[in-house]
Scaffold this active site. Structure first.
Site, mmCIF file in Angstrom:
data_model
loop_
_atom_site.group_PDB
_atom_site.id
_atom_site.type_symbol
_atom_site.label_atom_id
_atom_site.label_comp_id
_atom_site.label_asym_id
_atom_site.label_seq_id
_atom_site.Cartn_x
_atom_site.Cartn_y
_atom_site.Cartn_z
ATOM 1 N N PRO A 110 0.880 -1.119 0.028
ATOM 2 C CA PRO A 110 0.015 -0.010 -0.057
ATOM 3 C C PRO A 110 0.888 1.399 -0.030
ATOM 4 O O PRO A 110 0.159 2.393 -0.045
ATOM 5 C CB PRO A 110 -0.870 -0.184 1.197
ATOM 6 C CG PRO A 110 0.206 -0.638 2.038
ATOM 7 C CD PRO A 110 0.857 -1.684 1.519
ATOM 8 N N GLY A 111 2.154 1.172 0.170
ATOM 9 C CA GLY A 111 3.030 2.525 -0.368
ATOM 10 C C GLY A 111 3.808 2.918 0.866
ATOM 11 O O GLY A 111 4.370 3.805 0.594
ATOM 12 N N ASP A 131 1.910 -2.684 -8.722
ATOM 13 C CA ASP A 131 1.409 -3.922 -7.799
ATOM 14 C C ASP A 131 0.211 -4.385 -8.785
ATOM 15 O O ASP A 131 -0.078 -3.913 -9.715
ATOM 16 C CB ASP A 131 0.745 -3.267 -6.722
ATOM 17 C CG ASP A 131 0.998 -4.270 -5.498
ATOM 18 O OD1 ASP A 131 1.623 -4.329 -4.767
ATOM 19 O OD2 ASP A 131 -0.229 -5.404 -5.452
ATOM 20 N N CYS A 231 9.925 -9.826 4.867
ATOM 21 C CA CYS A 231 9.607 -9.670 6.218
ATOM 22 C C CYS A 231 9.491 -11.216 6.685
ATOM 23 O O CYS A 231 8.476 -11.444 7.452
ATOM 24 C CB CYS A 231 8.601 -8.815 6.592
ATOM 25 S SG CYS A 231 7.135 -9.161 5.828
#
Length: 303
Positions: A110-111, A131, A231
């Site tokens: 989302p940025g 995306d 992650c």
């Protein structure tokens, strides 16, 4: 958390690792330097009565006090700050884009990292935020607008076969490859991140990651920079993906400095052996900096 026990051989203190993974993650905001400075955000937070403290390794990050929410303050509404997990700020710092360059964020929505890249570029040059998830793209556009980003072109493509045609066929100077992953390192923020964990899922998503990184290298100019990040702790999604890129022969891993504690990438995992160069990648564990878990590597395109 049972799935995370498979990484005990990789960490210096398994007990501290597991204890950290079970603690809630502090809320962190990043100063959006397109609209504000660290000092102006401090002043705004003080006036609004927001409880915060600076992050010692980065002067543009603030940890919020318990119970504080990033979205409940006027500096957030006006785009002065962006709620962003602390270690999530690492890839953009490693990529180090310069004003006026052509920069691609392969998996942008989302940025959080995209808006950080724009700020590092002084909102100049071309920043492509790509995306393939339409719902998440709306969040990317909204966040870019709130943060005052004007140098961005938002595209919807599958990063595994991204086309350069919309950009004149010209390769990028720098490319960020923050891929979809199993998200094990976000377990402090999302305790259910390891629910339904399976090795099949890790191996399946690793195939996607390899294809995305391979294409990112192809669309980056010779001598350009590619940063790969996840992650997650899984070597299948980290060092093994880098090994695949190295085997392609069009890139090399390079050293980079991080201002927080990290450990080198691993060269041995179960029955696999990776090139010694993967030690130039950096692993960030939750118990070392009281953060989420992260993996980051910097590559130079060399055809």
């Amino acid at each position: 958390m049972e799935p995370l026990s498979r990484y005990d051989p990789l960490v210096d203190d398994p007990a501290a690792f597991h204890e950290a993974c079970e603690r809630p993650l502090p809320s962190v905001v990043r100063v959006n330097r397109i609209k504000a400075t660290a000092e102006s955000v401090r002043q705004a937070f003080d006036e609004a009565g927001v409880d915060y403290e600076p992050v010692d390794w980065h002067d543009g990050l603030f940890r919020l006090g318990e119970g504080e929410s990033p979205g409940n303050s006027w500096p957030f509404v006006h785009g002065w700050v962006y709620g962003q997990e602390e270690v999530s700020a690492v890839p953009a710092l490693a990529l180090a884009p310069q004003p006026g360059e052509r920069v691609l964020d392969c998996c942008a929505a989302p940025g959080s990292k995209t808006t950080q890249l724009a700020a590092l570029m002084d909102d100049r040059g071309l920043l492509v935020g790509n995306d393939n998830n339409l719902g998440r793209l709306s969040a990317l556009r909204s966040n870019a607008e709130r943060c005052g980003v004007t140098n961005i072109a938002v595209t919807r493509q599958d990063a595994r076969n991204l086309s350069l045609k919309p950009f004149g066929g010209e390769r990028f100077d720098r490319t960020l490859v923050d891929v979809p992953c199993s998200c094990e390192g976000t377990v402090r923020k999302n305790p259910d991140a390891v629910d339904g964990w399976s090795l099949d899922h890790i191996e399946g998503i690793a195939g996607v990651q390899k294809a995305i990184l391979e294409r990112a290298i192809e669309v980056t100019r010779d001598g350009g920079t590619v940063v790969y990040s996840t992650c997650t702790f899984a070597p299948e999604e980290n060092e093994a993906v880098l090994q695949h890129a190295l085997d392609g022969g069009d890139c090399r891993l390079v050293d980079f400095d991080l201002p927080l504690e990290s450990v080198p990438g691993v060269t041995d995992w179960e029955d696999e052996r990776f090139d010694d160069a993967v030690r130039k990648a950096q692993r960030i564990y939750p118990h070392h900096n009281d953060t989420g878990g992260f993996f980051c590597a910097k590559l130079e395109v060399a055809r």
